[in-house]
Design an enzyme around this catalytic site. Structure first.
Site, PDB file in Angstrom:
ATOM      1  N   ASP A  48     -65.340 -38.647  50.119  1.00 24.71           N
ATOM      2  CA  ASP A  48     -64.572 -38.268  51.329  1.00 24.71           C
ATOM      3  C   ASP A  48     -63.290 -38.098  51.063  1.00 24.71           C
ATOM      4  OD1 ASP A  48     -63.035 -38.312  53.476  1.00 24.71           O
ATOM      5  OD2 ASP A  48     -63.876 -40.128  54.331  1.00 24.71           O
ATOM      6  N   THR A 107     -59.650 -23.543  67.588  1.00 25.79           N
ATOM      7  CA  THR A 107     -59.651 -22.365  68.350  1.00 25.79           C
ATOM      8  C   THR A 107     -59.272 -22.745  69.743  1.00 25.79           C
ATOM      9  OG1 THR A 107     -62.018 -22.416  68.898  1.00 25.79           O
ATOM     10  CG2 THR A 107     -61.222 -21.350  67.036  1.00 25.79           C
ATOM     11  N   SER A 129     -57.788 -19.336  53.684  1.00 24.21           N
ATOM     12  CA  SER A 129     -58.092 -18.685  54.694  1.00 24.21           C
ATOM     13  C   SER A 129     -56.971 -17.868  54.965  1.00 24.21           C
ATOM     14  CB  SER A 129     -58.479 -19.389  55.867  1.00 24.21           C
ATOM     15  OG  SER A 129     -58.623 -18.698  57.111  1.00 24.21           O
ATOM     16  N   ALA A 146     -53.662 -26.599  63.814  1.00 19.86           N
ATOM     17  CA  ALA A 146     -53.959 -27.470  62.830  1.00 19.86           C
ATOM     18  C   ALA A 146     -54.603 -26.651  61.512  1.00 19.86           C
ATOM     19  CB  ALA A 146     -54.912 -28.475  63.464  1.00 19.86           C
ATOM     20  N   TYR A 147     -55.540 -25.965  61.756  1.00 20.72           N
ATOM     21  CA  TYR A 147     -56.288 -25.298  60.502  1.00 20.72           C
ATOM     22  C   TYR A 147     -55.160 -24.322  59.909  1.00 20.72           C
ATOM     23  CZ  TYR A 147     -60.062 -22.849  58.346  1.00 20.72           C
ATOM     24  OH  TYR A 147     -60.769 -22.255  57.393  1.00 20.72           O
ATOM     25  N   VAL A 206     -51.953 -24.111  59.895  1.00 23.34           N
ATOM     26  CA  VAL A 206     -50.661 -24.876  58.858  1.00 23.34           C
ATOM     27  C   VAL A 206     -51.279 -25.771  57.870  1.00 23.34           C
ATOM     28  CG1 VAL A 206     -49.129 -26.882  59.154  1.00 23.34           C
ATOM     29  CG2 VAL A 206     -49.174 -25.198  61.154  1.00 23.34           C
ATOM     30  N   LYS A 257     -53.748 -24.704  55.987  1.00 22.72           N
ATOM     31  CA  LYS A 257     -54.323 -23.737  55.006  1.00 22.72           C
ATOM     32  C   LYS A 257     -53.068 -23.136  54.369  1.00 22.72           C
ATOM     33  CE  LYS A 257     -58.897 -23.985  54.915  1.00 22.72           C
ATOM     34  NZ  LYS A 257     -59.504 -24.650  53.885  1.00 22.72           N
ATOM     35  N   VAL A 300     -67.369 -16.212  57.438  1.00 27.82           N
ATOM     36  CA  VAL A 300     -68.575 -16.647  56.872  1.00 27.82           C
ATOM     37  C   VAL A 300     -69.503 -17.197  57.871  1.00 27.82           C
ATOM     38  CG1 VAL A 300     -69.809 -17.625  55.090  1.00 27.82           C
ATOM     39  CG2 VAL A 300     -67.851 -16.528  54.363  1.00 27.82           C
ATOM     40  N   THR A 355     -71.185 -19.685  58.899  1.00 28.64           N
ATOM     41  CA  THR A 355     -71.354 -21.305  58.486  1.00 28.64           C
ATOM     42  C   THR A 355     -71.364 -22.054  59.659  1.00 28.64           C
ATOM     43  OG1 THR A 355     -69.024 -21.664  58.063  1.00 28.64           O
ATOM     44  CG2 THR A 355     -70.380 -20.811  56.361  1.00 28.64           C
TER      45      THR A 355
END
Length: 237
Positions: free
Chosen positions: A65, A99, A146, A160-161, A163, A165, A194, A196
């Protein structure tokens, strides 16, 4: 972790029981690496490793983790004791493709959670394995990033994603500058959209996205470092 090929290069891949991480493990094992498959859920990790390598000679699952410092330290200790080397680290574990969120109203607890995995998780793992990486004659670190973290392309949404990355990209640059003298190449790779669990339906095949990660993990000596790539081609920061 005992098995054939003790002289094979060793790769550690985080978040690897499914999706891009799983495919990266498969491709690296096919390229004659011994791969440590990191998974938060050890049972799922063991099941994934058994599918990839039923004999357990190339792929071994460990509980990992990346948001838990004790878990990271335990993984690094086991790898050090049982394998004694690490040549490749693929920081793939990531969460929270938000999103639904906007920066102006984001839940900062969610943002902090994303940072703890997507940024600090990669940082923890890299620091923990750095003594072994520095001993390798071909050390490689790959940050699975990304284009959502590209300042050039950023315009709003998924705070969140995005910032986390963007910060991961900054860490890539810092580590590349600091580890160049050790011959460790550090790069960020965007696998593209992708298909996923996180990316959803309609994306490119997982194998195609993973191939760009494996490219960076197996760069020749003298290859690029401190770069941001997709499919081996540079992306704007």
């Amino acid at each position: 972790m005992a098995g054939e090929g003790a002289d094979l290069p060793v790769a550690v891949v985080t978040g690897a029981n499914r999706g891009i991480g799983y495919e990266v493990v498969r491709q690296l094992a096919d390229r004659r690496h011994r791969v440590v498959l990191g998974s938060r859920d050890l049972d799922k990790g063991r099941a994934a490793a058994a599918r990839l390598d039923p004999g357990g000679e190339r792929v071994t699952a460990v509980r990992l983790d990346v948001a838990d410092a004790e878990s990271v330290a335990a993984m690094a200790d086991r790898v050090t004791r049982e394998l004694g080397r690490v040549d490749v680290v693929v920081n793939n574990a990531a969460i929270l493709y938000d999103t639904w969120a906007q920066a102006r109203s984001a839940d900062l607890a969610e943002v902090q959670q994303a940072l703890d995995t997507n940024l600090f998780g990669a940082w923890r793992v890299t620091q923990a394995l750095l003594p072994l990486l520095r001993r390798s004659s071909h050390g490689r670190v790959v940050m699975v990033s990304s284009e959502g973290g590209s300042l050039h392309a950023m315009s709003g949404g998924t705070p969140a994603y995005s910032v986390s990355k963007a910060a991961l990209n900054a860490l890539t640059r810092l580590l590349a500058g600091e580890l160049g003298r050790d011959g460790v190449l550090v790069n960020a790779v965007c696998p593209g959209w992708v298909a996923t669990d996180m990316g959803g339906r309609g994306g490119r095949p997982v194998a195609e996205g993973a191939a760009g990660v494996v490219w960076a993990a197996t760069l020749p000596d003298g290859g690029p470092t401190g770069g941001f790539f997709r499919d081996g081609e540079p992306l704007a920061w």
